[in-house]
Write an enzyme that holds these catalytic residues in place. Structure first.
Site, PDB file in Angstrom:
ATOM      1  N   ARG A 212       0.830  -1.206   0.000  1.00 52.27           N
ATOM      2  CA  ARG A 212       0.000   0.000   0.000  1.00 52.27           C
ATOM      3  C   ARG A 212       0.864   1.255   0.000  1.00 52.27           C
ATOM      4  O   ARG A 212       1.745   1.408   0.859  1.00 52.27           O
ATOM      5  CB  ARG A 212      -0.923   0.017   1.216  1.00 52.27           C
ATOM      6  CG  ARG A 212      -1.838  -1.178   1.193  1.00 52.27           C
ATOM      7  CD  ARG A 212      -2.993  -1.041   2.118  1.00 52.27           C
ATOM      8  NE  ARG A 212      -3.706  -2.312   2.165  1.00 52.27           N
ATOM      9  CZ  ARG A 212      -4.811  -2.515   2.851  1.00 52.27           C
ATOM     10  NH1 ARG A 212      -5.333  -1.533   3.553  1.00 52.27           N
ATOM     11  NH2 ARG A 212      -5.387  -3.692   2.837  1.00 52.27           N
ATOM     12  N   GLU A 214       0.945   4.160   1.242  1.00 56.11           N
ATOM     13  CA  GLU A 214       0.324   4.959   2.298  1.00 56.11           C
ATOM     14  C   GLU A 214       0.840   6.388   2.211  1.00 56.11           C
ATOM     15  O   GLU A 214       2.046   6.625   2.180  1.00 56.11           O
ATOM     16  CB  GLU A 214       0.637   4.373   3.680  1.00 56.11           C
ATOM     17  CG  GLU A 214       0.072   2.975   3.908  1.00 56.11           C
ATOM     18  CD  GLU A 214      -1.447   2.961   4.094  1.00 56.11           C
ATOM     19  OE1 GLU A 214      -2.059   4.048   4.150  1.00 56.11           O
ATOM     20  OE2 GLU A 214      -2.008   1.843   4.176  1.00 56.11           O
ATOM     21  N   ARG A 220       2.131   3.057  12.486  1.00 57.13           N
ATOM     22  CA  ARG A 220       1.427   1.803  12.236  1.00 57.13           C
ATOM     23  C   ARG A 220       1.215   1.487  10.759  1.00 57.13           C
ATOM     24  O   ARG A 220       0.561   0.508  10.415  1.00 57.13           O
ATOM     25  CB  ARG A 220       0.074   1.829  12.952  1.00 57.13           C
ATOM     26  CG  ARG A 220      -0.886   2.857  12.400  1.00 57.13           C
ATOM     27  CD  ARG A 220      -2.133   2.846  13.220  1.00 57.13           C
ATOM     28  NE  ARG A 220      -3.256   3.405  12.505  1.00 57.13           N
ATOM     29  CZ  ARG A 220      -4.509   3.309  12.934  1.00 57.13           C
ATOM     30  NH1 ARG A 220      -4.782   2.670  14.040  1.00 57.13           N
ATOM     31  NH2 ARG A 220      -5.476   3.832  12.246  1.00 57.13           N
ATOM     32  N   HIS A 221       1.726   2.345   9.886  1.00 52.20           N
ATOM     33  CA  HIS A 221       1.610   2.100   8.442  1.00 52.20           C
ATOM     34  C   HIS A 221       2.982   1.893   7.811  1.00 52.20           C
ATOM     35  O   HIS A 221       3.903   2.659   8.073  1.00 52.20           O
ATOM     36  CB  HIS A 221       0.952   3.289   7.732  1.00 52.20           C
ATOM     37  CG  HIS A 221      -0.498   3.441   8.041  1.00 52.20           C
ATOM     38  ND1 HIS A 221      -0.975   4.382   8.914  1.00 52.20           N
ATOM     39  CD2 HIS A 221      -1.581   2.763   7.579  1.00 52.20           C
ATOM     40  CE1 HIS A 221      -2.296   4.285   8.988  1.00 52.20           C
ATOM     41  NE2 HIS A 221      -2.695   3.299   8.195  1.00 52.20           N
ATOM     42  N   GLU A 357      -6.374  -0.568  15.464  1.00 43.53           N
ATOM     43  CA  GLU A 357      -6.980  -1.569  14.577  1.00 43.53           C
ATOM     44  C   GLU A 357      -5.928  -2.587  14.149  1.00 43.53           C
ATOM     45  O   GLU A 357      -4.850  -2.219  13.704  1.00 43.53           O
ATOM     46  CB  GLU A 357      -7.545  -0.878  13.336  1.00 43.53           C
ATOM     47  CG  GLU A 357      -8.020  -1.871  12.286  1.00 43.53           C
ATOM     48  CD  GLU A 357      -8.377  -1.221  10.943  1.00 43.53           C
ATOM     49  OE1 GLU A 357      -8.780  -0.047  10.918  1.00 43.53           O
ATOM     50  OE2 GLU A 357      -8.234  -1.923   9.919  1.00 43.53           O
ATOM     51  N   SER A 360      -9.737  -5.908   9.881  1.00 41.63           N
ATOM     52  CA  SER A 360     -11.052  -5.511   9.372  1.00 41.63           C
ATOM     53  C   SER A 360     -11.649  -6.713   8.675  1.00 41.63           C
ATOM     54  O   SER A 360     -10.931  -7.521   8.080  1.00 41.63           O
ATOM     55  CB  SER A 360     -10.936  -4.375   8.358  1.00 41.63           C
ATOM     56  OG  SER A 360     -10.760  -3.147   9.003  1.00 41.63           O
ATOM     57  N   ARG A 408       1.061  -5.598  12.892  1.00 39.67           N
ATOM     58  CA  ARG A 408       0.331  -4.844  13.926  1.00 39.67           C
ATOM     59  C   ARG A 408      -0.009  -5.746  15.110  1.00 39.67           C
ATOM     60  O   ARG A 408       0.031  -5.319  16.264  1.00 39.67           O
ATOM     61  CB  ARG A 408      -0.946  -4.250  13.353  1.00 39.67           C
ATOM     62  CG  ARG A 408      -0.671  -3.061  12.467  1.00 39.67           C
ATOM     63  CD  ARG A 408      -1.878  -2.179  12.385  1.00 39.67           C
ATOM     64  NE  ARG A 408      -1.716  -1.221  11.304  1.00 39.67           N
ATOM     65  CZ  ARG A 408      -2.705  -0.508  10.802  1.00 39.67           C
ATOM     66  NH1 ARG A 408      -3.933  -0.656  11.273  1.00 39.67           N
ATOM     67  NH2 ARG A 408      -2.475   0.352   9.836  1.00 39.67           N
TER      68      ARG A 408
HETATM   69  P1  ATP Z   1      -5.909   1.834   8.765  1.00 39.90           P
HETATM   70  O1  ATP Z   1      -7.264   2.450   8.868  1.00 39.90           O
HETATM   71  O2  ATP Z   1      -5.270   1.584  10.082  1.00 39.90           O
HETATM   72  O3  ATP Z   1      -5.014   2.529   7.783  1.00 39.90           O
HETATM   73  P2  ATP Z   1      -7.135   0.035   6.943  1.00 39.90           P
HETATM   74  O4  ATP Z   1      -8.526   0.018   7.482  1.00 39.90           O
HETATM   75  O5  ATP Z   1      -6.816   0.903   5.785  1.00 39.90           O
HETATM   76  O6  ATP Z   1      -6.121   0.369   8.129  1.00 39.90           O
HETATM   77  P3  ATP Z   1      -7.593  -2.612   5.980  1.00 39.90           P
HETATM   78  O7  ATP Z   1      -7.805  -2.337   4.537  1.00 39.90           O
HETATM   79  O8  ATP Z   1      -8.763  -2.809   6.835  1.00 39.90           O
HETATM   80  O9  ATP Z   1      -6.679  -1.442   6.591  1.00 39.90           O
HETATM   81  O10 ATP Z   1      -6.544  -3.810   6.090  1.00 39.90           O
HETATM   82  C1  ATP Z   1      -6.681  -4.886   7.003  1.00 39.90           C
HETATM   83  C2  ATP Z   1      -5.573  -4.888   8.040  1.00 39.90           C
HETATM   84  O11 ATP Z   1      -4.298  -4.828   7.402  1.00 39.90           O
HETATM   85  C3  ATP Z   1      -5.578  -3.692   8.956  1.00 39.90           C
HETATM   86  O12 ATP Z   1      -6.465  -3.874  10.029  1.00 39.90           O
HETATM   87  C4  ATP Z   1      -4.152  -3.655   9.418  1.00 39.90           C
HETATM   88  O13 ATP Z   1      -3.915  -4.586  10.459  1.00 39.90           O
HETATM   89  C5  ATP Z   1      -3.383  -4.126   8.203  1.00 39.90           C
HETATM   90  N1  ATP Z   1      -2.856  -2.967   7.458  1.00 39.90           N
HETATM   91  C6  ATP Z   1      -3.521  -2.196   6.578  1.00 39.90           C
HETATM   92  N2  ATP Z   1      -2.738  -1.253   6.058  1.00 39.90           N
HETATM   93  C7  ATP Z   1      -1.519  -1.421   6.641  1.00 39.90           C
HETATM   94  C8  ATP Z   1      -0.260  -0.754   6.503  1.00 39.90           C
HETATM   95  N3  ATP Z   1      -0.099   0.258   5.663  1.00 39.90           N
HETATM   96  N4  ATP Z   1       0.773  -1.204   7.235  1.00 39.90           N
HETATM   97  C9  ATP Z   1       0.620  -2.235   8.078  1.00 39.90           C
HETATM   98  N5  ATP Z   1      -0.523  -2.906   8.242  1.00 39.90           N
HETATM   99  C10 ATP Z   1      -1.594  -2.512   7.535  1.00 39.90           C
HETATM  100 MG    MG Z   2      -9.635  -1.480   8.196  1.00 40.55          MG
END
Ligand code: ATP
Ligand code: MG
Length: 434
Positions: A212, A214, A220-221, A357, A360, A408
């Site tokens: 991703r 980000e 946490r990302h 989080e 999801s 995470r």
């Molecule tokens: P956040 O809101 O914290 O950015 P997200 O809702 O975008 O997360 P999801 O698409 O729900 O992320 O992805 C499922 C899981 O993958 C998340 O709950 C998280 O544990 C993990 N995750 C998502 N994006 C990242 C990232 N950039 N780095 C590390 N872990 C991630």
């Molecule tokens: Mg999520």
């Protein structure tokens, strides 16, 4: 025979052994020299009294630079002065690799080294037992997930990481050139997991990388992480999915407490088994809880890092480290999530761990027409998802699933303040090397 330091016990006293490791410290007191050798499992003291060893061996030891790799053969002697209870009197010293000076960073120095420096010289940083212990726990966590999934009839699958379309929104896609055509690095296995639900493989899981782009730098990302995804068919509600995850988390954490004891000791950490069952808080309730605690947020908005943290603090007051936030507004959730008819909500959930989080998931929309409607509502073109939609057109059972960020999970379990500590070579906006 080569010995790990952990295998040297009283049985070896007065016998000859060979050990190999890094020269952590050399002290030369004239008549006697000491070398502290570090291997994966601990420290070994090599004691070299001038009178008992050859000048060559003495010379080899005293001229060692810190962090050189050296192989030592010698006799193990009981010693009350040494913490391990023994020392080795060397008869042969072979320098396998001499370390240059000065070192880019210290391994045992008490001074705090900046994270930047540590990650620039990660090979050196990982010589610290506590830095490595995190990866022993991570490896164990992944093994335990495998065990739990196998025990529950899940088949491990591997879906493509080179893909033609995203699943989690366009803004975080990494675009690449695929033989002249645009392609992307997979953000999640979402679409493929769901397609498999139409095949009769009714319980699958995958552990693999997710990418991703980000936009912001947070603790946490990262732009590449390991995602633990599961999908299960023939469900009546998302409660079944949540129960599966909860069972898995409890299994993993309780086994880490015992099987991971040695690594936890190195880390100086204890892992707490969360109170179960995990409370289920509706999204609506979560918003009113943080509002009541003074957080400025409106119904419909994302809790965000701050809101999640605040909710975590409130839950901690009741001793809950893991809890569900369920039934988010359908607007906030991707097209593949099932709407809760007659309400603005959806059959979705997050699992939060100590205010962050980690997962999801939810029940998916398996009815073709409604799925197409949802795509259109989200401004997506069903045509570009034909490969996915087709699998819904010829018999698709109800299903639901989840994605858990492995790093995470490990970060929160071990109480680490940055996700990067759980990644050997983290990737983010500012880091592509090493
Ligand atoms: P956040 O809101 O914290 O950015 P997200 O809702 O975008 O997360 P999801 O698409 O729900 O992320 O992805 C499922 C899981 O993958 C998340 O709950 C998280 O544990 C993990 N995750 C998502 N994006 C990242 C990232 N950039 N780095 C590390 N872990 C991630
Ligand atoms: Mg999520």
């Amino acid at each position: 025979m080569m010995y790990d330091s952990r295998f040297i016990t009283a049985n070896e006293y007065d016998k000859e052994v060979t050990v190999e490791g890094w020269a952590q410290e050399v002290r030369n007191l004239g008549g006697i020299s000491f070398l502290i050798l570090r291997d994966r499992y601990g420290l070994v003291q090599i004691t070299a009294p001038k009178k008992k060893i050859t000048p060559e061996v003495m010379q080899a030891i005293t001229s060692l630079s810190r962090e050189s790799v050296v192989r030592i053969t010698g006799i193990v002697k009981a010693s009350a002065q040494v913490k391990s209870g023994y020392e080795i009197i060397p008869s042969t010293v072979t320098v396998q690799s001499s370390a240059m000076t000065p070192l880019p960073m210290g391994v045992v120095d008490k001074v705090d080294v900046e994270a930047e420096t540590r990650f620039n010289h990660r090979y050196m940083d990982l010589r610290k037992p506590e830095a490595r212990a995190v990866f022993e726990i991570k490896s164990l966590v992944l093994r335990l997930i495998d065990e739990y999934m196998a025990d529950n009839g899940f088949v491990e699958v591997f879906t493509p990481k080179l893909v033609a379309s995203g699943a989690e929104g366009g803004s975080t896609l990494f675009k690449i050139d695929y033989f002249g055509k645009p392609a992307y690095l997979a953000q999640s296995p979402q679409l493929y997991k769901q397609m498999l639900m139409s095949t009769g493989m009714d319980r699958i899981f995958e552990i693999g990388p997710a990418f991703r782009a980000e936009p912001s730098d947070t603790a946490r990302h990262v732009s590449e992480f390991i995602s633990y995804d599961g999908e299960m068919a023939h469900i009546d509600s998302q409660t079944e999915v949540m129960a599966m995850i909860e069972g898995c988390m409890q299994y993993v954490i309780s086994e880490v407490q015992t099987r991971g004891a040695r690594s936890l000791e190195v880390l100086g950490t204890q892992v707490v088994l969360p109170k179960a069952p995990y409370p289920v808080i509706s999204y609506e309730k979560a918003i009113s809880m943080v509002q009541a605690a003074g957080f400025k947020i409106e119904l419909g908005e994302d809790l965000g890092t701050e809101g999640e943290k605040m909710l975590g603090d409130l839950m901690a007051q009741d001793g809950h480290e893991m809890y569900w936030i369920a039934e988010y507004p359908e607007e906030a959730k991707p097209f593949y999530i099932m709407e809760k008819e007659g309400t603005p909500y959806s059959f979705s959930f997050d699992l939060d761990y100590k205010g962050q989080e980690i997962s999801s998931g939810g029940q998916r929309e398996h009815r073709y027409d409604r799925l197409v409607q949802r795509m259109e509502k989200k401004g997506l073109d069903p045509k570009s998802f034909e490969f996915y939609l087709n699998s819904f057109a010829y018999g698709m059972p109800s299903h639901g699933g989840w994605g858990i960020g492995v790093e995470r999970l490990v970060q929160k379990m071990l109480g680490l303040n940055n996700i990067r500590e759980t990644i050997l070579f983290p990737r983010d906006r500012n880091r592509l090397v090493p």
